[in-house]
Enzyme design. Structure first.
Site, short mmCIF file in Angstrom:
data_model
loop_
_atom_site.label_atom_id
_atom_site.label_comp_id
_atom_site.label_asym_id
_atom_site.label_seq_id
_atom_site.Cartn_x
_atom_site.Cartn_y
_atom_site.Cartn_z
N HIS A 26 0.89 -1.32 -0.25
CA HIS A 26 -0.33 0.11 -0.22
C HIS A 26 0.38 0.89 -0.30
O HIS A 26 1.04 2.52 0.88
CB HIS A 26 -0.23 -0.20 1.37
CG HIS A 26 -2.07 -0.89 1.36
ND1 HIS A 26 -1.04 -2.48 1.45
CD2 HIS A 26 -3.16 -0.93 1.08
CE1 HIS A 26 -2.52 -3.11 1.86
NE2 HIS A 26 -3.73 -2.81 0.66
N HIS A 261 -3.98 3.19 -3.02
CA HIS A 261 -4.65 2.74 -1.93
C HIS A 261 -2.81 1.52 -1.67
O HIS A 261 -2.38 1.10 -0.90
CB HIS A 261 -6.16 2.28 -1.89
CG HIS A 261 -5.67 0.92 -0.10
ND1 HIS A 261 -6.36 1.78 1.30
CD2 HIS A 261 -6.13 -0.03 -0.45
CE1 HIS A 261 -6.60 0.67 1.22
NE2 HIS A 261 -6.17 -0.17 0.65
N GLU A 422 -17.80 -5.68 24.69
CA GLU A 422 -16.84 -6.86 24.51
C GLU A 422 -15.42 -6.11 23.89
O GLU A 422 -14.25 -6.85 24.66
CB GLU A 422 -17.22 -7.98 24.24
CG GLU A 422 -18.85 -8.33 25.39
CD GLU A 422 -20.01 -7.21 25.42
OE1 GLU A 422 -20.10 -6.73 24.00
OE2 GLU A 422 -20.58 -6.98 25.46
N HIS A 484 -28.48 -16.85 24.87
CA HIS A 484 -27.11 -16.10 25.84
C HIS A 484 -26.38 -17.77 25.44
O HIS A 484 -25.51 -17.75 26.70
CB HIS A 484 -27.86 -15.86 27.21
CG HIS A 484 -28.03 -14.59 26.82
ND1 HIS A 484 -28.60 -13.30 25.80
CD2 HIS A 484 -28.58 -13.59 28.32
CE1 HIS A 484 -28.85 -12.84 26.37
NE2 HIS A 484 -28.40 -12.02 27.27
C1 TPP Z 1 -11.46 -5.12 10.22
C2 TPP Z 1 -11.10 -4.70 8.70
N1 TPP Z 1 -11.48 -4.73 7.44
C3 TPP Z 1 -11.15 -4.63 6.44
C4 TPP Z 1 -9.76 -4.48 5.79
C5 TPP Z 1 -8.61 -4.48 4.67
N2 TPP Z 1 -8.99 -3.01 4.56
C6 TPP Z 1 -7.66 -2.23 4.60
S1 TPP Z 1 -6.94 -0.97 3.84
C7 TPP Z 1 -8.92 -1.48 3.83
C8 TPP Z 1 -9.77 0.15 3.79
C9 TPP Z 1 -9.23 1.52 4.77
O1 TPP Z 1 -9.56 3.15 4.51
P1 TPP Z 1 -8.82 3.92 4.43
O2 TPP Z 1 -8.50 3.97 6.58
O3 TPP Z 1 -8.90 4.79 4.81
O4 TPP Z 1 -7.20 3.97 4.74
P2 TPP Z 1 -6.31 4.32 3.55
O5 TPP Z 1 -6.95 4.39 1.66
O6 TPP Z 1 -6.52 6.09 2.77
O7 TPP Z 1 -4.52 3.95 3.59
C10 TPP Z 1 -9.44 -2.08 4.16
C11 TPP Z 1 -10.97 -1.98 3.52
C12 TPP Z 1 -8.83 -4.84 7.07
N3 TPP Z 1 -7.17 -4.69 7.28
N4 TPP Z 1 -8.90 -4.66 8.36
#
Ligand code: TPP
Length: 683
Positions: A26, A261, A422, A484
């Site tokens: 990334h 990204h 939680e 539960h």
């Molecule tokens: C819990 C979780 N869900 C999905 C992902 C997959 N994922 C990695 S980055 C991303 C998007 C994040 O967006 P942002 O925080 O705006 O990052 P940017 O595009 O600015 O790098 C996703 C959905 C992850 N790493 N963790």
């Protein structure tokens, strides 16, 4: 003279090159956050690259862990033991630069991030630990524990619900030394976030009791630095600094698009970006003057030396406190702890109480919290049910002036009301454990372990000592019904590698389960405990430390046929856990009336038993005789023990009084005995 833009461009170049070389990763986030990083890391962060474990360092968490090349670049540039070769090896097997930052793999990484929302939640735990430790150890003259916790996070972390749980608590706890910088680039994987993320983040955080500062240009390092300086002045609120940035900043065709990204920019775009940035150095090459500007070693050494002098003075004035602080930061249990365990087990045998195992857990905790001041308890709004509090753990409270409130004896609270949160609780506990100085434990109902699950997994992955107290562990909770009642939970928790799972049968086993959990320095533990009363089970070797030695192996022979008056070798082994062990004993008695000889094995921890030697396993579960497992949960996990039948539950539970449910689902001595006889007839 190197300027801050060139320092930031060094990060951009390294991020582009490493992602390109790995052909995955990334680049956009590191390129977008580079100026924020310059502001924090060159103007504010107190750290010593030569000693990443300096206890009083500021903690830095990259919550948007996919931007890992940002932190790898920073660690490399500031002088950590992360040579350029490791950056060239980004995302390769056994490199120190895995796809997402991993604690204890790369020097300087404070927590493993990647699952969005958890890094910021870990940071809340770190800031909590700092505040509480400072309240417990600092004196008027010696601010021995005195550091900030900084976080970078993105849209993704803020969209994740767990960030709400944790950040709301950070506001309630007035964690004024927590400073989060939000990379507000308006882009996530699916594109411009506007159609799915319209939160007013500033108002949201104000509502939590945070102070919010907006930097309309997150690429102006000086403005960001000024905002951090202001945030550091906060005496009673955490601060969110919203930095408006462009993802992939510098890339002529990818900046501000989701294309920046999660994929390499490509050779052509990298060339264009280099030209646009005025960066003419070879790939992975950083000019010496830029290295010199980034070098944090001399300043870091100075800061640590200054702290060491302060610590020496503290040690002279308060030698016991100083050694206690170091013991706790090193995660070592006190030397007398093993005797405390033996005494607690012997006491359990002697008292032979019939209590629910959640109550047995509280009894164990009474002994352990009294001798381990590092135990930091809590519950997700179920304290009276989870029984996680003891006389040694008053409630943690923070005054309006942001000071931790102490009781008349000068003690801080040690039991946290996490509220109904939680997942937040579990992720915060991970942060507390990562910070050091505490062993966190927290309670909820076992069914809701699903809410916490990914944080439990992260603790297991990170090898951190976090203890989950999961009560109301079966249909035995009765009337609350199937929503539960746990069915698949024990089995599914046992699937998490490096998580120890215990389901003790009585007071003695519960003490042992707690003792093992506390001694498990490099793993988390889940304790599965009953709501309903369970009888104490007499053990052949009770009353001495050897009783402890069999129970702590995770499974042991509880009763041979001779104990029910049969003088022949066992024809079958009944394996049971937790609340079903006494049922197995009753079935054994019943079978004896039919002249069927059985052995009862209590298996409080399959995960611990699995670690034992082959010889021990064979001794407990001899070859050649059938095995029958009994547990009020789904049957899947039992087949690996070579069982011929399982008395279990593969449906959801029902709402009814527990005794009726036991009959309805076949948890009666008669049904267990019938199952054993049917197996014997078949074999
Ligand atoms: C819990 C979780 N869900 C999905 C992902 C997959 N994922 C990695 S980055 C991303 C998007 C994040 O967006 P942002 O925080 O705006 O990052 P940017 O595009 O600015 O790098 C996703 C959905 C992850 N790493 N963790």
């Amino acid at each position: 003279m190197v300027n801050q833009t060139q320092m930031a461009n060094a990060i951009r170049a390294l991020a582009m090159d490493a992602v390109q070389q790995a052909n995955s990763g990334h680049p956009g986030a590191p390129m977008g956050m580079a100026d924020m990083a310059v502001a924090l890391w060159s103007d504010h962060l107190n750290h010593n690259p030569v000693n990443p474990h300096w206890p009083n360092r500021d903690r830095f968490v990259l919550s948007n862990g996919h931007g890992s090349m940002l932190i790898y670049s920073l660690l490399h540039l500031t002088g950590y033991n992360l040579p350029i070769g490791e950056l060239k090896n980004f995302r390769q097997l056994h490199s120190k630069t895995p796809g997402h930052p991993e604690v204890d793999v790369t020097p300087g990484i404070e927590t493993t991030t990647g699952p969005l929302g958890q890094g910021i939640s870990n940071a809340v735990g770190m800031a909590l630990a700092e505040k509480l430790l400072a309240a417990q150890f600092n004196t008027q003259e010696h601010a021995i524990v005195d550091h900030h916790t900084y976080v970078f996070l993105g849209d993704g972390c803020l969209m994740e619900g767990v960030s709400h749980e944790a950040c709301a608590l950070a506001g309630a706890w007035r964690l004024n030394k927590l400073i989060a910088l939000y990379d507000d680039n308006g882009i996530s994987i699916d594109g411009q976030v506007a159609p799915w993320f319209i939160d007013d983040t500033a108002s949201r955080f104000c509502a939590y009791g945070w102070s919010v500062i907006t930097c309309s240009n997150g690429h102006d390092a000086q403005a960001v630095s000024q905002a951090i300086a202001t945030a550091k002045q906060s005496t009673d609120q955490p601060t969110l600094i919203i930095c408006k940035t462009s993802i992939g900043k510098g890339s002529p065709n990818r900046a501000n698009t989701a294309k920046a990204h999660g994929e390499p920019l490509g050779a052509e775009e990298i060339a264009l970006t280099r030209t646009a940035l005025g960066w003419s150095h070879a790939h992975f090459e950083i000019p010496t003057d830029i290295y010199a500007m980034w070098d944090a070693k001399p300043k870091g050494q100075q800061k640590e030396t200054k702290w060491n002098t302060l610590f020496d003075a503290y040690q002279t004035a308060h030698p016991e406190k100083a050694s206690e602080l170091m013991r706790r930061m090193n995660g070592e249990l006190p030397t007398q702890f093993s005797q405390v365990v033996v005494d607690a087990v012997v006491d359990a045998h002697q008292k032979a109480q019939t209590v629910a195992s959640r109550k047995a857990s509280q009894i164990a905790l009474e002994a352990f919290t009294a001798s381990l001041p590092e135990l930091l308890g809590g519950s997700a709004d179920l304290t009276g049910s989870n029984l996680t509090n003891t006389p040694s753990t008053p409630s943690f409270r923070v005054g309006a002036n942001a000071q931790v409130i102490k009781n008349e004896a000068g003690q801080t609270g040690r039991h946290i009301n996490y509220g109904v949160r939680e997942f937040g609780m579990a992720a915060i506990m991970n942060g507390v454990a990562l910070h050091g100085g505490f062993i966190p434990y927290g309670g909820t109902f076992l069914t809701f372990s699903d809410y916490s699950r990914n944080a439990i997994r992260m603790a297991a992955l990170m090898k951190k000592r976090v203890i989950h107290v999961f009560t109301h562990d079966s249909i035995g909770l009765g009337e609350d019904g199937p929503t539960h009642q746990s069915i698949e939970h024990a089995a599914s928790l046992r699937l998490i590698p490096n998580l120890d799972v215990w389901r003790p049968a009585d007071t003695a086993e519960t003490v042992v389960a707690w003792a093992v959990a506390l001694q498990n320095k490099n793993k988390p533990t889940a304790l599965l405990l009953s709501r309903q009363n369970l009888p104490y089970l007499p053990k052949a070797d009770a009353g001495n430390a050897s009783g402890l030695d069999s129970m702590n192996k995770g499974a042991y022979v509880l009763a041979e046929p001779s104990e029910v008056g049969i003088n022949k070798k066992a024809q079958a082994v009944i394996i049971a856990t937790g609340s079903e062990v006494h049922l197995a004993l009753k079935a054994q008695e019943l079978l004896a009336t039919f002249k069927v000889a059985t052995r009862v094995v209590s298996m409080p921890s399959t995960t611990t038993f699995d670690q034992q030697s082959v010889a021990y396993k064979k001794a407990v579960l001899p070859k050649g005789i059938p095995r029958i497992a009994v547990e009020m949960g789904c049957t899947d996990g039992w087949w690996k023990y070579g069982v011929s039948a399982v008395v279990g539950i593969d449906t959801y539970g029902e709402s009814a009084p527990a005794p009726e449910l036991f009959k309805h689902f076949g948890f009666t001595p008669e049904n267990v005995a019938d199952t054993v006889r049917a197996v014997l007839q078949r074999s």
